[in-house]
Motif scaffolding. Sequence first.
Motif, PDB file in Angstrom:
ATOM      1  N   SER A   1       0.828  -1.209   0.000  1.00 26.52           N
ATOM      2  CA  SER A   1       0.000   0.000   0.000  1.00 26.52           C
ATOM      3  C   SER A   1       0.862   1.258   0.000  1.00 26.52           C
TER       4      SER A   1
ATOM      5  N   GLY B   1       2.373   1.723  -3.298  1.00 32.50           N
ATOM      6  CA  GLY B   1       1.286   2.082  -4.210  1.00 32.50           C
ATOM      7  C   GLY B   1       0.899   3.541  -4.103  1.00 32.50           C
ATOM      8  N   GLY B   2       1.087   4.119  -2.933  1.00 31.10           N
ATOM      9  CA  GLY B   2       0.793   5.532  -2.768  1.00 31.10           C
ATOM     10  C   GLY B   2       1.917   6.418  -3.275  1.00 31.10           C
TER      11      GLY B   2
ATOM     12  N   SER C   1      -5.689  -3.085  -0.433  1.00 37.23           N
ATOM     13  CA  SER C   1      -4.826  -1.903  -0.479  1.00 37.23           C
ATOM     14  C   SER C   1      -5.626  -0.642  -0.759  1.00 37.23           C
ATOM     15  N   CYS C   2      -5.427   0.378   0.082  1.00 35.69           N
ATOM     16  CA  CYS C   2      -6.131   1.634  -0.147  1.00 35.69           C
ATOM     17  C   CYS C   2      -5.485   2.410  -1.296  1.00 35.69           C
ATOM     18  N   ALA C   3      -4.320   1.987  -1.737  1.00 39.17           N
ATOM     19  CA  ALA C   3      -3.702   2.609  -2.903  1.00 39.17           C
ATOM     20  C   ALA C   3      -4.055   1.793  -4.142  1.00 39.17           C
ATOM     21  N   ALA C   4      -4.448   2.471  -5.214  1.00 34.74           N
ATOM     22  CA  ALA C   4      -4.776   1.767  -6.452  1.00 34.74           C
ATOM     23  C   ALA C   4      -3.488   1.331  -7.147  1.00 34.74           C
ATOM     24  N   GLY C   5      -3.616   0.399  -8.066  1.00 41.04           N
ATOM     25  CA  GLY C   5      -2.463  -0.027  -8.844  1.00 41.04           C
ATOM     26  C   GLY C   5      -1.831  -1.300  -8.343  1.00 41.04           C
TER      27      GLY C   5
END
Lengths: 255, 255, 255, 255, 255, 255, 255, 255
Positions: C186, C189-190, C221-225
């Motif tokens: 995550s 990803g951010g 995951s709160c981050a996309a991708g």
Amino acid sequence: MKESTIRRLLEQVAAGEITPEDAFESIRQLPFEDIGFAKIDHHRALRCGVPEVILCRGKTPEQVAAIAERILAAGSSLLATRAEPDHFEAVRAICPEAEYRPVARCVTVRREEPVQVGNVLVVTAGTGDLPVAEEAVTTAEMLGAHVELIGDVGVAGLHRLLAFREDLARANVLVVVAGMEGALASVIGGLVAKPIIAVPTSVGYGASFAGIAPLLSMLNSCAAGVAVVNIDNGFGAGYVAALINGMAVAGQAQG
Amino acid sequence: MKESTIRRLLEQVAAGEITPEDAFESIRQLPFEDIGFAKIDHHRALRCGVPEVILCRGKTPEQVAAIAERILAAGSSLLATRAEPDHFEAVRAICPEAEYRPVARCVTVRREEPVQVGNVLVVTAGTGDLPVAEEAVTTAEMLGAHVELIGDVGVAGLHRLLAFREDLARANVLVVVAGMEGALASVIGGLVAKPIIAVPTSVGYGASFAGIAPLLSMLNSCAAGVAVVNIDNGFGAGYVAALINGMAVAGQAQG
Amino acid sequence: MKESTIRRLLEQVAAGEITPEDAFESIRQLPFEDIGFAKIDHHRALRCGVPEVILCRGKTPEQVAAIAERILAAGSSLLATRAEPDHFEAVRAICPEAEYRPVARCVTVRREEPVQVGNVLVVTAGTGDLPVAEEAVTTAEMLGAHVELIGDVGVAGLHRLLAFREDLARANVLVVVAGMEGALASVIGGLVAKPIIAVPTSVGYGASFAGIAPLLSMLNSCAAGVAVVNIDNGFGAGYVAALINGMAVAGQAQG
Amino acid sequence: MKESTIRRLLEQVAAGEITPEDAFESIRQLPFEDIGFAKIDHHRALRCGVPEVILCRGKTPEQVAAIAERILAAGSSLLATRAEPDHFEAVRAICPEAEYRPVARCVTVRREEPVQVGNVLVVTAGTGDLPVAEEAVTTAEMLGAHVELIGDVGVAGLHRLLAFREDLARANVLVVVAGMEGALASVIGGLVAKPIIAVPTSVGYGASFAGIAPLLSMLNSCAAGVAVVNIDNGFGAGYVAALINGMAVAGQAQG
Amino acid sequence: MKESTIRRLLEQVAAGEITPEDAFESIRQLPFEDIGFAKIDHHRALRCGVPEVILCRGKTPEQVAAIAERILAAGSSLLATRAEPDHFEAVRAICPEAEYRPVARCVTVRREEPVQVGNVLVVTAGTGDLPVAEEAVTTAEMLGAHVELIGDVGVAGLHRLLAFREDLARANVLVVVAGMEGALASVIGGLVAKPIIAVPTSVGYGASFAGIAPLLSMLNSCAAGVAVVNIDNGFGAGYVAALINGMAVAGQAQG
Amino acid sequence: MKESTIRRLLEQVAAGEITPEDAFESIRQLPFEDIGFAKIDHHRALRCGVPEVILCRGKTPEQVAAIAERILAAGSSLLATRAEPDHFEAVRAICPEAEYRPVARCVTVRREEPVQVGNVLVVTAGTGDLPVAEEAVTTAEMLGAHVELIGDVGVAGLHRLLAFREDLARANVLVVVAGMEGALASVIGGLVAKPIIAVPTSVGYGASFAGIAPLLSMLNSCAAGVAVVNIDNGFGAGYVAALINGMAVAGQAQG
Amino acid sequence: MKESTIRRLLEQVAAGEITPEDAFESIRQLPFEDIGFAKIDHHRALRCGVPEVILCRGKTPEQVAAIAERILAAGSSLLATRAEPDHFEAVRAICPEAEYRPVARCVTVRREEPVQVGNVLVVTAGTGDLPVAEEAVTTAEMLGAHVELIGDVGVAGLHRLLAFREDLARANVLVVVAGMEGALASVIGGLVAKPIIAVPTSVGYGASFAGIAPLLSMLNSCAAGVAVVNIDNGFGAGYVAALINGMAVAGQAQG
Amino acid sequence: MKESTIRRLLEQVAAGEITPEDAFESIRQLPFEDIGFAKIDHHRALRCGVPEVILCRGKTPEQVAAIAERILAAGSSLLATRAEPDHFEAVRAICPEAEYRPVARCVTVRREEPVQVGNVLVVTAGTGDLPVAEEAVTTAEMLGAHVELIGDVGVAGLHRLLAFREDLARANVLVVVAGMEGALASVIGGLVAKPIIAVPTSVGYGASFAGIAPLLSMLNSCAAGVAVVNIDNGFGAGYVAALINGMAVAGQAQG
């Protein structure tokens, strides 16, 4: 069977041939044999047409041999599954013609020339599924089925499976053995309209959770016609497949 | 079927009756019908002997009616499962002879006088298992089976089950529907040597976990001959039972 | 590939060069090799651009060597994962130039000078994640990628990760390997807008449940991708990363 | 007990026989013995009528022997469960009359001629359930119960169980020990209106999940009268059965 | 980006153009906007090349509209997922050109003529998977990808899928959306060597456990090249697919 | 710390003492040490007031010794948890004054006379919980806390616990270590209004599921004031307890 | 019962009073009543001493009333559990003296003046556990037990429980009803040596997982003497407690 | 408290001021108030320094009001959590100065001017976590803490969190509230050496499994210093944070 026995007993009582008390005892004395740690169900062959099978897992070689001895003494064939080599040795000591199939982990004794009829097709997704598949093969054969095996045709290489499409179509019933994601059962279920007994295996790692992934996959098959047995339960799959095959054999002979 | 089509196409190419390009297109044009949100598998009847079945759950009444219209237009009978009343209304609007079985939650259209042969026996443990059992009954009947239903014979009152022992023995295949602890499948599996398709239901509360308890119970049946379908999947059980019954019918007719 | 083969066959039939029957057989004879316990998918290289990979887990050294022999005989490079030393010895016996990477548990044979292009960055949270990471490195390299590895930059010491921010930004695709709570995926990803292949590992104890904790973490995951592969599946992550990298390489060369 | 002690102390304070400070200390000094790694609850025999039992699992032979020594020094009988042979050897070194039951994995020392009254019936589904059943037998016997054991009467051969119907009816309380699908508890619960203590066992494989399947089965028993203890917890089942039996004994003696 | 900002600040400090204290504050003032209940990450577009996306689920229409207003005020396009009609109404009240896709449950505002390049192919197993698939389509389109959608090609009718084999081969990256047993991802993974982003859906019932069955299935895919996102996470799949497609677009343009 | 470093750097740049480029590098060079397989966080002591701790599990003795050497070279004390004897031997080879606590499975090196202040009370339910409890004791002591331990006071003999009520009341923070059903945390939480750090242990069998039962128990404590760490995580509990104790120590000194 | 019936039948056959065929039919005609959707087990009262109980959940009011009518027609008392108000109304329509206990959700009809003897003590941890506790109370009372209820004595305030210590000691059997962490069963199990039937409830949230937390807690009780029923199963607990109480009553009367 | 009461009672007995019998009754009469469905623990304020808190969930408005009335009658402040508007209305009817915080779902009555000292910092990952965070804020404030709240600083935009680094460093104890993957707790745990109480929330969907994902994440935090409470348990987190803060306040005042 049991019903006719009861009827005959009652007729004998009516005829005064036996006393009511003796009749009652006979009804109670059902045909199993108590050898202490086990109660051998000789009645099963009468009731179900199939002799009792020994699951060796969790039994000592001595226990397995003692049970086998009683089954063989009753004139039945013998099938012992999940047998380790020491289980086999113990059985062979009391019955030299016992055979061992190490991949299938089965001990067998055949009392008569096997009549293997019909067509049970066992299919595996990968090489690692073979022990479970072979247990199914052995079980179905011991129950009188003609069995064929096609291995390593998982869906990652779909053309391998499609090459055997005629074999799939020819079977009376299919046993599909797969671990990992277990997709093979659904794919075959979409190709043929035959009963499919799916066996999830514990082959895989991580999120396969020792067979939960293919178990759930098979239970949720989007193709109809798929029924599922326990993880790694090749015996159970071979058993139910042989029952179905037996019916189909009779049916096809007629045509 | 498909194989003979390919062969014929190739022979037509060899005879110069059609061009290779046209033959290739024909091979690619497999017989499904694309209506946008769905691709209807008319080929299934050819491939599997059974028309495509509509699972209404998750589809709008309009979607169900549109798919039903195409299936009926192809001359097939119709079976739509998990149908709510508004699904039925939408189908009846395009086909007045459609029937609705509310307990089974099924919409049916039968194109010809049904031939219901053989003997599929559906057994339930409790009253609450009836909707799932009726779905199995409807499905097996639509696939041509004669079906009987015995309800409320769970193991808490074993004599209720034993009273039907002859019925159990007479069936070609049994569908056992049970929630709570699902013990009925094992008990019946010990009584008869017939293929048993067990259906766990979500009947129960607490640690039945919406059907996990009877699902695990049935997968671990100590009696052989039991295979399992998804929780509440009366359709799947009726489908595979009908396939098995079809074989047995042919066999028994012969004797 | 297969399509053009079929077209050519049909043209040959039209030209009378081969009979329809022979053409049909050719269509059926898809290029896999059946060695009994395995069906080797030589066709895969044609179909997927990547030779078949051997998963050694659950196979005997003899089985692995037999499969490897057929792959090598077809002129392919070789990658065998989850290889124990005895798997390696069996392969080396038939192919002396085979190499073994013990941390990655991989056996490799490279048929030509490897062209390693692009930029796959493998990042690990802790020292214990290295075996999985090295499996990903080896796999991606065998598929032609240039790979870099940054280890032990878990979020408990965020400055360790931030020190490598430029490296993260330079990669075409990242493989993030983490056990315990798996937060690293995550966080990365951010930081970057690159495809991230997250690999949960079974590193940890107690409520990590052999990798379930980081698996769920990465899936949520709160981050996309971020996309996820199976627990400990370094091979799968390296494989998909190499596929993505291949595309990016072509793209960057253009600029 | 404790209540009367407190009352007497207060009366002694009122009578000036002891000081308030001493009384307070006495109230605080509850009868357990602190030997460092363990605090032995001698008070338990007073409070519960049953001496403290040693669970050997997770304790060294030295720890078990040290605890046993203190219990025996207090004049109590001894029961140590989940005892491996080395636990037994350590206890025998300090108490030569200690006995070991290897199947039950129990060490016992009986201080007086055992009075075994009443009727606790322990029933098992299969041979593999015997160790758990024997632990229940030993425990209940050490608590003063007369215990009988019927093994291998699982539901796959229902007639084996029905043959013992009189035995079931005669018991004050039943302990039902079963793995796999655990259906035996429900079936017996439907036959008799006696308290049934069900013990799921880890016997089985795959989707039995080390006892979860029979645990859920037993918790969801469709027959009333069934209560459940932990997986493989023969001790717990024998303990609660002995408590119930104790009451019934008193009751039946009266009639 | 941030790095160059820091460098420039340091150069300004060195040049005496700003004080160290002001430089420090600037480094701390990272470009997000605090509106109380949310902190809008305008920096994300700089850092990741993609504007912040609003997940409406769990936010009131007022909160969504307030966040949307700030994003639009910054000149960005807008994507709001899991939007109910009242979320859309609230956004449309502040931005009349907002559009709503009800199946995808997305609100979009496009600031410029969309450039949709490359080839992302979204494939679904069944009609019920469409909402998740449409969310993926919308997301990938908003990130600049050309997207195609093929629905209802689940493995129960394999020929439906095989008819689209050329489409599969043409894509840069595939998003495979499937519920029930999720076998479609493995089958497609065996057909093409492209990155596959698999999305398990909660379509199904019983032992699909709201998406756990296809999730595990996809994580255990026997075909390499498959990575997985959260259950029903069409947004996440579309996002990572668009990132991959962006790279491939650049690459193919070059050839 | 870091903030003041940045400020000073900026002032040095403003004063022309260092170039902007050098300042930028200094900001990037955060104080960790990269030894290949590990990145040692010397910065942690500055940032958190506590030196980095080595989790030996999953590391080779050589890796542990190499990391320990760098930590000791930096003048820090050393704590290595989950250390097997060979880990200890490897550390002792480079640091003869290293000590090993076998029950706690910890290696320690104390650089200065330990100041153990305040009052952390570690309480265990049973003898089997001691290893986890000792890990908590060692950790909290290494972080400067005075620690006391009360063992074997589980709720099955409540009077054993109540005898220590004053001890409970005197502590600044309690660590409660329990397996099986983990009820001890709730009971103590009802007796005192102190922060309680509960540690579930994997002590137990069957439905304790290796610590899930006490974990859930503690998370659902009906008494407020209880927070939970991972199963068997004595280190984590000792760590957070020491942090809390540090604050309380300062507070009590004041009174 | 059944045994003597069979004996008598056999004697009548021997005496020529009835034909063997009639005797056989009588054996088969076990006393249950088939009303279509249900098979009412009138035999149960003979077999188990307790009339059949209706679980209303999952049955329509009409079904419940129809079953109730047959039970009442047989002269039995009536207990219907999980009854909603419309179930009650349907029963009252056919039996005006039916009573409804809304908290317990039970409908009762008592045929004779209830004799409530002995001492079943139902204890709850919190106010939210009352509905389950009242179901247990009603059930045990209908089976002839004298029942007392102590509510809201959870372990967070241990002195509340200890104030009732004498009540605990006086009971023949205890039903302990608790949600959240379910610690109350263990604590009471440590205080008294009586059989304890523990009922986990779904009271709680989050990681109580609708009763799994207290279920596991109770199964792992460190105090012996605790057996467990299904989550929220007040009926089951009251039933088994009444069975135990019945024995104890006989015993205590004797003294 | 209780101890001194007992001592004084004993001294009064010794002095003949009260009889032993009266003293015994006083010891038994512990200060809770029995209002039928609940036993209010007024003693808690004495024992724990904190008045009893009402959990409204599962209680009727009437029950809540009745309990509140007794607490208020004892002169305590009031905190009722999980309060719906109708709970508030019922309390306001008996206490007009009651206040309601709808986001926190709490009813409060403050008896004296609140003294809010120290520094509890509550941090949330997303906007959806606010209700849980506000419950923590309200609880900690009612227990006398000064509380600050920073929302929406999840790790997908790490710079948002880093901007508040000084705030993190200034707190005595942190409450970290996060759903989805819950990575925020680990990241903050790596930044500061303060006790961190982590609260997983049910925010998320799919494989977050209503909070299991962040729960496991937080339990497995690779950063030390993190302890966890139940999913969505803002009350529990605020409670333990206030206890810790109370100690730190005393400590800092001293310096």
